[in-house]
Design a protein around this motif. Structure first.
Motif, PDB file in Angstrom:
ATOM      1  N   LEU A  92       0.097   3.256   8.019  1.00 30.10           N
ATOM      2  CA  LEU A  92       1.275   3.624   7.227  1.00 30.10           C
ATOM      3  C   LEU A  92       1.744   5.032   7.587  1.00 30.10           C
ATOM      4  O   LEU A  92       2.947   5.278   7.737  1.00 30.10           O
ATOM      5  CB  LEU A  92       0.941   3.530   5.740  1.00 30.10           C
ATOM      6  CG  LEU A  92       2.080   3.852   4.769  1.00 30.10           C
ATOM      7  CD1 LEU A  92       3.250   2.895   4.959  1.00 30.10           C
ATOM      8  CD2 LEU A  92       1.581   3.789   3.317  1.00 30.10           C
ATOM      9  N   LEU A  93       0.804   5.959   7.755  1.00 26.93           N
ATOM     10  CA  LEU A  93       1.167   7.323   8.144  1.00 26.93           C
ATOM     11  C   LEU A  93       1.796   7.355   9.537  1.00 26.93           C
ATOM     12  O   LEU A  93       2.762   8.092   9.778  1.00 26.93           O
ATOM     13  CB  LEU A  93      -0.066   8.222   8.099  1.00 26.93           C
ATOM     14  CG  LEU A  93      -0.666   8.481   6.715  1.00 26.93           C
ATOM     15  CD1 LEU A  93      -1.984   9.238   6.845  1.00 26.93           C
ATOM     16  CD2 LEU A  93       0.310   9.256   5.828  1.00 26.93           C
ATOM     17  N   ALA A  94       1.246   6.540  10.428  1.00 27.41           N
ATOM     18  CA  ALA A  94       1.792   6.487  11.788  1.00 27.41           C
ATOM     19  C   ALA A  94       3.191   5.882  11.797  1.00 27.41           C
ATOM     20  O   ALA A  94       4.071   6.320  12.558  1.00 27.41           O
ATOM     21  CB  ALA A  94       0.854   5.695  12.690  1.00 27.41           C
ATOM     22  N   GLN A  95       3.395   4.891  10.965  1.00 27.85           N
ATOM     23  CA  GLN A  95       4.708   4.241  10.885  1.00 27.85           C
ATOM     24  C   GLN A  95       5.794   5.241  10.495  1.00 27.85           C
ATOM     25  O   GLN A  95       6.945   5.126  10.933  1.00 27.85           O
ATOM     26  CB  GLN A  95       4.646   3.103   9.866  1.00 27.85           C
ATOM     27  CG  GLN A  95       5.957   2.347   9.686  1.00 27.85           C
ATOM     28  CD  GLN A  95       5.862   1.301   8.585  1.00 27.85           C
ATOM     29  OE1 GLN A  95       4.785   0.949   8.138  1.00 27.85           O
ATOM     30  NE2 GLN A  95       7.008   0.818   8.142  1.00 27.85           N
ATOM     31  N   ASP A 135       6.956   5.631  -7.705  1.00 25.88           N
ATOM     32  CA  ASP A 135       6.136   6.831  -7.509  1.00 25.88           C
ATOM     33  C   ASP A 135       5.659   7.055  -6.078  1.00 25.88           C
ATOM     34  O   ASP A 135       5.321   8.184  -5.719  1.00 25.88           O
ATOM     35  CB  ASP A 135       4.909   6.776  -8.430  1.00 25.88           C
ATOM     36  CG  ASP A 135       5.287   6.768  -9.908  1.00 25.88           C
ATOM     37  OD1 ASP A 135       6.336   7.364 -10.249  1.00 25.88           O
ATOM     38  OD2 ASP A 135       4.558   6.167 -10.714  1.00 25.88           O
ATOM     39  N   ALA A 136       5.581   6.011  -5.285  1.00 31.81           N
ATOM     40  CA  ALA A 136       5.050   6.162  -3.922  1.00 31.81           C
ATOM     41  C   ALA A 136       6.048   6.901  -3.026  1.00 31.81           C
ATOM     42  O   ALA A 136       7.237   6.589  -3.006  1.00 31.81           O
ATOM     43  CB  ALA A 136       4.722   4.800  -3.332  1.00 31.81           C
ATOM     44  N   LEU A 137       5.550   7.887  -2.283  1.00 29.61           N
ATOM     45  CA  LEU A 137       6.395   8.592  -1.307  1.00 29.61           C
ATOM     46  C   LEU A 137       6.569   7.762  -0.045  1.00 29.61           C
ATOM     47  O   LEU A 137       7.592   7.875   0.642  1.00 29.61           O
ATOM     48  CB  LEU A 137       5.772   9.950  -0.956  1.00 29.61           C
ATOM     49  CG  LEU A 137       5.495  10.908  -2.114  1.00 29.61           C
ATOM     50  CD1 LEU A 137       5.102  12.277  -1.573  1.00 29.61           C
ATOM     51  CD2 LEU A 137       6.694  11.021  -3.044  1.00 29.61           C
ATOM     52  N   LEU A 138       5.545   6.957   0.259  1.00 28.60           N
ATOM     53  CA  LEU A 138       5.601   5.997   1.364  1.00 28.60           C
ATOM     54  C   LEU A 138       5.039   4.686   0.834  1.00 28.60           C
ATOM     55  O   LEU A 138       4.102   4.688   0.038  1.00 28.60           O
ATOM     56  CB  LEU A 138       4.740   6.451   2.546  1.00 28.60           C
ATOM     57  CG  LEU A 138       5.001   7.814   3.180  1.00 28.60           C
ATOM     58  CD1 LEU A 138       3.929   8.108   4.228  1.00 28.60           C
ATOM     59  CD2 LEU A 138       6.391   7.847   3.807  1.00 28.60           C
ATOM     60  N   PHE A 172       0.852  -1.195   0.000  1.00 27.72           N
ATOM     61  CA  PHE A 172       0.000   0.000   0.000  1.00 27.72           C
ATOM     62  C   PHE A 172       0.884   1.240   0.000  1.00 27.72           C
ATOM     63  O   PHE A 172       1.905   1.281   0.698  1.00 27.72           O
ATOM     64  CB  PHE A 172      -0.860  -0.057   1.263  1.00 27.72           C
ATOM     65  CG  PHE A 172      -1.991   0.920   1.317  1.00 27.72           C
ATOM     66  CD1 PHE A 172      -3.187   0.652   0.690  1.00 27.72           C
ATOM     67  CD2 PHE A 172      -1.874   2.096   2.037  1.00 27.72           C
ATOM     68  CE1 PHE A 172      -4.250   1.533   0.775  1.00 27.72           C
ATOM     69  CE2 PHE A 172      -2.929   2.981   2.140  1.00 27.72           C
ATOM     70  CZ  PHE A 172      -4.119   2.698   1.496  1.00 27.72           C
ATOM     71  N   GLY A 173       0.529   2.269  -0.776  1.00 22.37           N
ATOM     72  CA  GLY A 173       1.409   3.425  -0.882  1.00 22.37           C
ATOM     73  C   GLY A 173       0.715   4.764  -0.760  1.00 22.37           C
ATOM     74  O   GLY A 173      -0.506   4.881  -0.889  1.00 22.37           O
ATOM     75  N   SER A 189       8.898  14.240  -2.253  1.00 20.84           N
ATOM     76  CA  SER A 189       9.377  13.655  -1.002  1.00 20.84           C
ATOM     77  C   SER A 189       8.338  13.910   0.080  1.00 20.84           C
ATOM     78  O   SER A 189       7.701  14.973   0.105  1.00 20.84           O
ATOM     79  CB  SER A 189      10.721  14.273  -0.590  1.00 20.84           C
ATOM     80  OG  SER A 189      11.040  13.936   0.753  1.00 20.84           O
ATOM     81  N   ILE A 190       8.191  12.962   0.976  1.00 23.49           N
ATOM     82  CA  ILE A 190       7.210  13.119   2.046  1.00 23.49           C
ATOM     83  C   ILE A 190       7.613  14.265   2.969  1.00 23.49           C
ATOM     84  O   ILE A 190       6.757  14.888   3.617  1.00 23.49           O
ATOM     85  CB  ILE A 190       7.036  11.801   2.845  1.00 23.49           C
ATOM     86  CG1 ILE A 190       5.729  11.828   3.643  1.00 23.49           C
ATOM     87  CG2 ILE A 190       8.241  11.532   3.725  1.00 23.49           C
ATOM     88  CD1 ILE A 190       4.482  11.846   2.801  1.00 23.49           C
ATOM     89  N   ASP A 191       8.897  14.599   2.996  1.00 22.04           N
ATOM     90  CA  ASP A 191       9.374  15.704   3.838  1.00 22.04           C
ATOM     91  C   ASP A 191       8.862  17.058   3.347  1.00 22.04           C
ATOM     92  O   ASP A 191       8.857  18.042   4.092  1.00 22.04           O
ATOM     93  CB  ASP A 191      10.909  15.727   3.869  1.00 22.04           C
ATOM     94  CG  ASP A 191      11.486  14.491   4.543  1.00 22.04           C
ATOM     95  OD1 ASP A 191      10.804  13.925   5.425  1.00 22.04           O
ATOM     96  OD2 ASP A 191      12.600  14.088   4.173  1.00 22.04           O
TER      97      ASP A 191
END
Length: 270
Positions: free
Chosen positions: A149-152, A215-218, A115-116, A124-126
């Motif tokens: 995933l966001l919490a991780q 392509d996934a940031l996470l 999952f992404g 970048s997620i930053d």
């Protein structure tokens, strides 16, 4: 009068008999046993199309019914309109059974679709700003999956970081003041240009020409518990047709097809 009705009655009986081989293991042309399976387009239907010739050699005529949502495939199996389905993760199946009162069962695990989180605005997620607009799936299992995933990655904190049924109400801290919106999973790629971040199931990401690896940031790692499985009714789990499909789905041929076709975006679970 009765004599005139007899041929009509006989013809009607033959017609009814000829229409009765739906989702109950009826014989297809040539004496093959028909098996109808619901699937989402990518990668599930693609994998099923790949093994259709393998099943034909085993005497099974695989009929693939393609759906673009996560509800009808389960409902139609539960209602005996379709024999089995191949589209969902194990936690989603558990949540669906609990919510809908169904008793569908896992036959065998096949693959993991990491999952992404995706963005058209940031690389970048930053770079994700305070107050960013974030969309996540609205079904219980994938909703929780997105939050986990966001919490991780420390974008939020959950009351229980291991709760696979966590909801927005379980967010204990939201340091970036992320603004969440919940949408049907299939809709998420369509709104990607309108939001800062969208958490998307890999099957829908692939269908939208997104490459989860690039392509996934996470993205989830290979230890994800969200295995996609072949699912059936309890009375059909051991049906020879279903078991032949289960064997084909976990064959060396399918493993090689998944690894070659999806390049890590889909990972065999066997």
């Amino acid at each position: 009068m009765k004599n005139y009705l007899l041929p009509f009655a006989a013809a009607l009986a033959l017609l009814v008999a000829g229409c009765s081989n739906g989702g109950d293991g009826g014989k297809a042309d040539g004496g093959m046993a028909t098996l109808t399976v619901a699937a989402t387009p990518v990668p599930h239907a693609e994998i099923l199309k790949e093994i259709k010739p393998l099943l034909a050699k085993e005497g099974v005529d695989l009929q693939i019914k393609v759906f673009t949502d996560y509800v009808q495939p389960n409902l139609q199996v539960a209602q005996k309109q379709i024999d089995a389905n191949f589209f969902e993760s194990d936690p989603y199946l558990a949540a669906f059974n609990k919510e809908r009162g169904t008793d569908l069962v896992k036959v065998i695990g096949v693959h993991i679709e990491p999952f992404g989180a995706y963005s058209r605005k940031y690389t970048s997620i930053d770079q994700l700003p305070d107050g960013a607009n974030v969309v996540i799936p609205n079904d219980p299992s994938n909703n929780s999956r997105a939050l986990l995933l966001l919490a991780q990655h420390h974008l939020i904190e959950l009351k229980n970081p291991n709760d696979r049924l966590a909801t927005l109400k379980d967010i204990a801290a939201n340091p970036k003041n992320l603004k969440f919106r919940e949408l049907e999973a299939a809709m998420l790629p369509r709104v990607l240009d309108e939001v800062d971040l969208a958490l998307i199931n890999t099957n829908y990401a692939l269908a939208a020409k997104l490459n989860p690896i690039k392509d996934a940031l996470l993205i989830e790692d290979k230890e994800s518990p969200y295995v996609n499985s072949l699912v059936a009714r309890p009375d059909d789990k051991d049906d020879p047709r279903v078991q032949k499909l289960a064997k084909a789905l976990t064959s060396p041929e399918v493993k090689a097809f998944i690894e070659k076709t999806y390049g890590g975006a889909v990972i065999p679970a066997f």
